[in-house]
Scaffold this active site. Sequence first.
Site, short mmCIF file in Angstrom:
data_model
loop_
_atom_site.label_atom_id
_atom_site.label_comp_id
_atom_site.label_asym_id
_atom_site.label_seq_id
_atom_site.Cartn_x
_atom_site.Cartn_y
_atom_site.Cartn_z
N CYS A 115 22.81 -1.25 -15.62
CA CYS A 115 21.97 0.11 -15.19
C CYS A 115 22.35 1.10 -14.09
O CYS A 115 23.07 1.38 -13.02
CB CYS A 115 20.80 -0.90 -14.22
SG CYS A 115 19.16 -0.16 -13.20
N GLY A 116 21.98 2.64 -14.52
CA GLY A 116 22.61 3.50 -14.59
C GLY A 116 22.14 4.07 -13.17
O GLY A 116 22.07 5.00 -12.24
#
Length: 282
Positions: A115-116
């Site tokens: 998850c950026g």
Amino acid sequence: MGRVTSRRRLVRIVDGVVSEPVDTLAAEEPMEIRVNGRSLVVTMRTPGDDFDLAAGFLVSEGVVRGAAEIAGIRYCAGATADGVNTYNVVDVVLAAGVAPPDPSLERNFYTTSSCGLCGKASLDAVRTSAAWSVADDPVRLDPDVLSALPDALRAAQRVFDRTGGLHAAALFSAAGRLHCLREDVGRHNAVDKVVGWALRDGRVPLRGTVLMVSGRASFELVQKAVMAGVPALAAVSAPSSLAADLASEAGLTLVGFLRGSSMNVYAGAHRLTERPPATLSA
């Protein structure tokens, strides 16, 4: 430089029979992105195409819009106390006159490979103003061409064949020609690597193209496509509700569950060459 894969001995049990084979795993290492010598983010990624990753990340964050806005990218020598270059620190030097990133973008912690967006203060913080409108891109998309993209993406995944543990993102023309494919443990990194390749090759904005991803279509991937000027995003799995909302808002064609001859078009169905029902024309 870091290795894309590593070898590890394991214990395998099949029908009660125990063996100890050696398996190939996808590598995962931290990479720090600096801009003009100042730390911006640390992301977990698969080593390789690191300069593309850094450039693509800056496009996604609205820091740069074209190759001319980057004066240079380099690995930082002496990144450790003993002076060894780990090839895990990349410094992007902006061209003269290009504003540095807003301090609010700085993350003093790791961005995970899954998850950026982790650590962003709010949803509003990722609604970065795009430099180009994808809504006015006149590209038309043939469903038969779209149906062939997952197989084309899978056929080009060389590291996945050895590890089974990497996401992929690929950029195609509207006619289905593969321009670029990148793999990474993080799907957002794979997309950034593709966008960074395109930026450094002078192709941004990516009008008339389709971005294909191997997993689900998250809000962040839609955001990255919009920021790069990509008019269509296709995924083999589901989009999130927020991804569909953003796609509709931005005028991006969003295709999910693209498997064989079937697909779900969640936004931008007006671009399909086969006329969709009026209820799907958003």
